[in-house]
Write a protein that holds these residues in place. Structure first.
Motif, short mmCIF file in Angstrom:
data_model
loop_
_atom_site.label_atom_id
_atom_site.label_comp_id
_atom_site.label_asym_id
_atom_site.label_seq_id
_atom_site.Cartn_x
_atom_site.Cartn_y
_atom_site.Cartn_z
N ILE A 112 16.97 24.90 14.82
CA ILE A 112 15.71 24.45 15.41
C ILE A 112 14.78 25.35 15.12
CG2 ILE A 112 14.68 24.77 17.98
CD1 ILE A 112 17.51 23.96 19.15
N ILE A 113 14.86 26.60 14.77
CA ILE A 113 13.68 27.47 14.19
C ILE A 113 13.12 26.57 12.90
CG2 ILE A 113 13.11 29.49 13.24
CD1 ILE A 113 14.90 30.90 15.22
N LYS A 114 14.00 26.31 11.99
CA LYS A 114 13.77 25.58 10.94
C LYS A 114 12.89 24.42 10.93
CE LYS A 114 15.97 23.69 6.53
NZ LYS A 114 16.99 23.35 5.82
N GLU A 115 13.21 23.60 11.90
CA GLU A 115 12.52 22.28 12.20
C GLU A 115 11.13 22.61 12.77
OE1 GLU A 115 13.44 19.02 11.60
OE2 GLU A 115 15.12 20.28 10.32
N MET A 116 11.05 23.57 13.65
CA MET A 116 9.56 24.04 14.30
C MET A 116 8.90 24.80 13.55
SD MET A 116 9.32 22.35 16.86
CE MET A 116 10.14 21.64 18.43
N LEU A 117 9.43 25.53 12.42
CA LEU A 117 8.71 25.95 11.47
C LEU A 117 7.88 25.03 10.54
CD1 LEU A 117 10.73 28.93 9.87
CD2 LEU A 117 8.30 29.11 10.66
N ALA A 118 8.94 23.83 10.07
CA ALA A 118 8.22 22.75 9.30
C ALA A 118 7.12 22.06 10.38
CB ALA A 118 9.42 21.64 9.08
N ASP A 119 7.35 22.04 11.61
CA ASP A 119 6.40 21.21 12.46
C ASP A 119 5.05 22.02 12.38
OD1 ASP A 119 5.44 19.42 14.52
OD2 ASP A 119 5.38 21.44 15.53
N GLY A 120 5.10 23.43 12.38
CA GLY A 120 3.98 24.40 12.49
C GLY A 120 3.98 24.83 13.87
N LEU A 121 4.77 24.76 14.63
CA LEU A 121 4.65 25.27 16.00
C LEU A 121 5.27 26.79 15.85
CD1 LEU A 121 4.67 25.44 19.12
CD2 LEU A 121 7.01 24.87 19.22
N PHE A 122 6.23 27.05 14.99
CA PHE A 122 6.44 28.39 14.60
C PHE A 122 5.84 28.61 13.45
CE2 PHE A 122 10.64 28.15 16.86
CZ PHE A 122 10.06 28.09 18.29
N ARG B 140 -0.71 24.55 18.76
CA ARG B 140 0.28 23.56 18.51
C ARG B 140 1.23 23.69 20.00
NH1 ARG B 140 1.70 18.53 17.33
NH2 ARG B 140 3.55 18.19 16.60
N LEU B 141 1.26 24.75 20.47
CA LEU B 141 2.22 24.61 21.74
C LEU B 141 1.42 24.11 22.88
CD1 LEU B 141 4.28 25.99 23.14
CD2 LEU B 141 2.88 28.00 23.60
N GLU B 142 0.26 24.14 22.59
CA GLU B 142 -0.56 23.23 24.00
C GLU B 142 -0.43 22.08 23.55
OE1 GLU B 142 -5.11 23.02 25.44
OE2 GLU B 142 -4.56 24.76 24.32
N GLN B 143 -0.25 21.45 22.49
CA GLN B 143 -0.04 19.94 22.24
C GLN B 143 1.19 19.33 22.62
OE1 GLN B 143 -0.78 19.87 18.06
NE2 GLN B 143 -3.14 19.49 18.74
N LEU B 144 2.42 20.34 22.53
CA LEU B 144 3.67 20.02 22.78
C LEU B 144 4.21 20.45 24.18
CD1 LEU B 144 5.46 21.25 19.56
CD2 LEU B 144 4.66 19.11 20.12
N VAL B 145 3.46 21.16 24.95
CA VAL B 145 3.81 21.69 26.37
C VAL B 145 4.21 20.39 27.21
CG1 VAL B 145 2.98 22.62 28.49
CG2 VAL B 145 3.30 23.94 26.45
N PRO B 146 3.22 19.07 27.10
CA PRO B 146 3.59 17.91 27.98
C PRO B 146 4.77 17.34 27.85
CG PRO B 146 1.33 18.05 27.30
CD PRO B 146 1.96 19.21 26.43
N VAL B 147 5.49 17.64 26.77
CA VAL B 147 6.71 17.12 26.48
C VAL B 147 7.71 17.37 27.51
CG1 VAL B 147 8.77 16.80 24.73
CG2 VAL B 147 6.45 16.73 23.84
N GLY B 148 7.47 18.73 27.93
CA GLY B 148 8.56 19.09 29.06
C GLY B 148 9.82 19.76 28.39
N GLY B 149 10.42 19.21 28.00
CA GLY B 149 11.85 19.63 27.33
C GLY B 149 12.65 18.41 26.89
N VAL B 150 13.51 18.80 25.86
CA VAL B 150 14.54 17.52 25.54
C VAL B 150 15.96 18.53 25.53
CG1 VAL B 150 15.48 16.71 23.27
CG2 VAL B 150 12.93 16.43 24.23
N ARG B 151 17.05 17.67 25.84
CA ARG B 151 18.34 18.16 25.94
C ARG B 151 18.98 17.03 25.22
NH1 ARG B 151 18.83 20.51 30.18
NH2 ARG B 151 19.88 19.08 31.69
#
Length: 515
Positions: A351-361, A460-471
């Protein structure tokens, strides 16, 4: 000849030679000989650990009044009792002799007054219980003291602590004459029951497959129904899933249904009485459905995340795909001998690797973010748990171990509530359920933790927060060379969008081999 009994109707039939549990046409037939085999497995496990004689004595579940009324809470059999006997009736006791090679089993039943037949149905004789549940001896509870005294054998009852609840076994023997008997609280028995339940036999795997088949069908229908403009309350999804499961023979769910939408997805165990499934969801919201059908007390536990309105937004796709990559990485790595602590760390790194690629991390490496425990903010849960007669089933840790071992896991101590931290073994059934959540309480903690916050792109965090969460939660069984996924629901973004739009779903079951 021995009677075959369908517990749904409780009417003996002389057409077959074995008794079984069934809910009728189209449902799974479970022979009660399975529980006889379980009793034999338990005795073997006890003898292997030095317990050569004695009588295992378990108290079954009892009915509980709704406070001071004359109605009762919904009854479910105590899980260890269910595993050994499979009996659906309340107020029973069961005994299993350890020393012999034959099935030296006892069932003790309540002696009902005649008026029982008027209100609750025919009073079944002892022979019905003996033939249906395939036990050697059946007596009444009011005879227990005398019967057990004649055996002159120590009575073994389980002593231990559930790793999830922190509670001891709730039901101890309480019958006339018990004080005169030699009752021994046995840790060996507690651990033997847990270890036997960890490794499912072939019939139990079939049961788990059946509950997952039912749950998968119910999930798909519920996902489609949630698209309707008149089905936008969260409780509509709960009602639909329960209805579809009941139609297929599963009259119960294994835990409270979790059906949030949007920001409520970040509440891990949403759907309880304080936060019920009651809110309205809107087009564009992401929904999270965590529900599992139960059959013969065995439960599935499947989670689907999907969009309302038919299409994922770009932000929803990013989070969803990151979690999906973690699921795939873990399931490809599962095989006998691999410890779930390794799988948990693998999910986090993916997950960290994927979020680094997205730019959140940003501003660091995967290793640096693991060292900082960054995923404790966004994935505050363990990867999964044992599954079977309880949704958080027993045996998540080896006998003598517990969650205290997590602080010593190398190279990264685990701070999440990991319910399962032991090597995988063949026929173990457990969940794989990584997630990514934007929980407001944890995000506030992030703002006050500079050693974590430096790795997060605030814009980027502000843009993603409305997603809420994924499981995304799968139920898997460990095979000799890998694992098989028991549930069968659409998982890729493309498949989910197609299926909730009415497209056909006939995907093959996912099977992984890591030999």
């Amino acid at each position: 000849s021995k009677a075959t009994v369908s517990v749904l109707y409780c009417r003996p039939s002389l057409t077959h030679m074995a008794s079984y549990f069934s809910r009728g046409e189209g449902t799974l037939k479970i022979p009660f000989s399975m529980h006889k085999d379980h009793r034999g497995r338990l005795c073997e496990e006890l003898r292997r650990n030095g317990v050569e004689h004695g009588m295992v004595l378990l108290r079954g579940g009892g009915e509980l009044s709704v406070y001071d009324t004359d109605t009762n809470w919904d009854f479910k059999q105590e899980s260890n009792f269910q595993w050994l006997f499979g009996a659906k009736e309340p107020e029973l006791y069961g005994g299993v002799g350890v020393g012999g090679t034959e099935d030296d089993s006892y069932l003790f039943i309540p002696r009902h007054p005649d008026l029982y037949a008027q209100w609750l149905g025919p009073i079944k004789p002892t022979i019905w219980f003996a033939e249906t549940y395939e036990v050697a001896h059946v007596h009444y509870v009011d005879e227990m003291g005398a019967v057990l005294a004649k055996l002159k054998s120590p009575l073994l009852i389980p002593k231990g602590t559930n790793h999830d609840s922190g509670l001891p076994p709730a039901l101890k023997p309480d019958f006339d004459g018990v004080d005169a008997l030699h009752v021994v609280e046995s840790e060996h028995l507690y651990h033997a029951l847990a270890e036997c339940r960890v490794v499912k036999d072939d019939m139990e795997v079939q049961i788990m497959q059946f509950t997952n088949d039912v749950s998968s069908e119910a999930h798909i229908i519920t996902m489609r129904e949630a698209q309707r403009s008149d089905r936008r309350r969260e409780y509509h999804s709960e009602a639909e899933f329960k209805y579809q499961s009941f139609l297929r023979g599963c009259s119960r769910v294994g835990y409270s249904c979790i059906c949030p939408g949007a920001e409520r997805n970040s509440t891990l165990h949403y759907g309880h009485s304080g936060e019920p499934n009651e809110h309205e969801v809107k087009d564009g919201d992401l929904k999270l459905h965590d529900m599992g059908a139960e059959y013969h007390c065995y439960t599935a536990d499947v989670t689907c995340s999907f969009p309302v309105g038919g299409k994922f937004s770009e932000e929803q796709k990013v989070v969803y795909n990151a979690v999906w990559e973690a699921v795939l990485a873990v399931e490809r790595a599962i095989k006998p001998g691999v410890n779930n602590t390794e799988l948990h760390i693998l999910a986090q790194k993916t997950i960290i690797k994927e979020m680094l690629a997205d730019g959140l991390f940003q501003n660091g490496t995967v290793e640096e973010m693991m060292e900082a425990n960054l995923l404790s903010i966004f994935m505050p849960t363990g990867l999964g748990h044992q599954l079977g007669l309880d949704v958080h089933d027993v045996g998540g840790y080896l006998p003598g171990e517990g969650k205290h071992i997590l602080k010593d896991v190398k190279p990264y101590p685990i701070t999440q509530n990991l319910r399962f931290a032991r090597p995988c073994v063949e026929n173990m059934v457990f969940t794989v359920e990584p997630g990514f959540y934007f929980n407001s309480w944890l995000l506030e903690k992030l703002q006050n933790t500079p050693e974590m916050l430096k790795y997060v792109n605030k814009a980027r965090l502000e843009q993603l927060v409305p997603v809420g969460g994924v499981r995304i939660e799968d139920n898997i069984v460990v095979t000799p060379t890998g694992c098989k996924v028991l549930n069968n629901v659409p998982r890729t973004v493309q498949d989910i969008e197609r299926v909730i739009d009415g497209g056909e779903w006939k995907a093959e079951q996912r099977v992984y081999s890591n030999a």
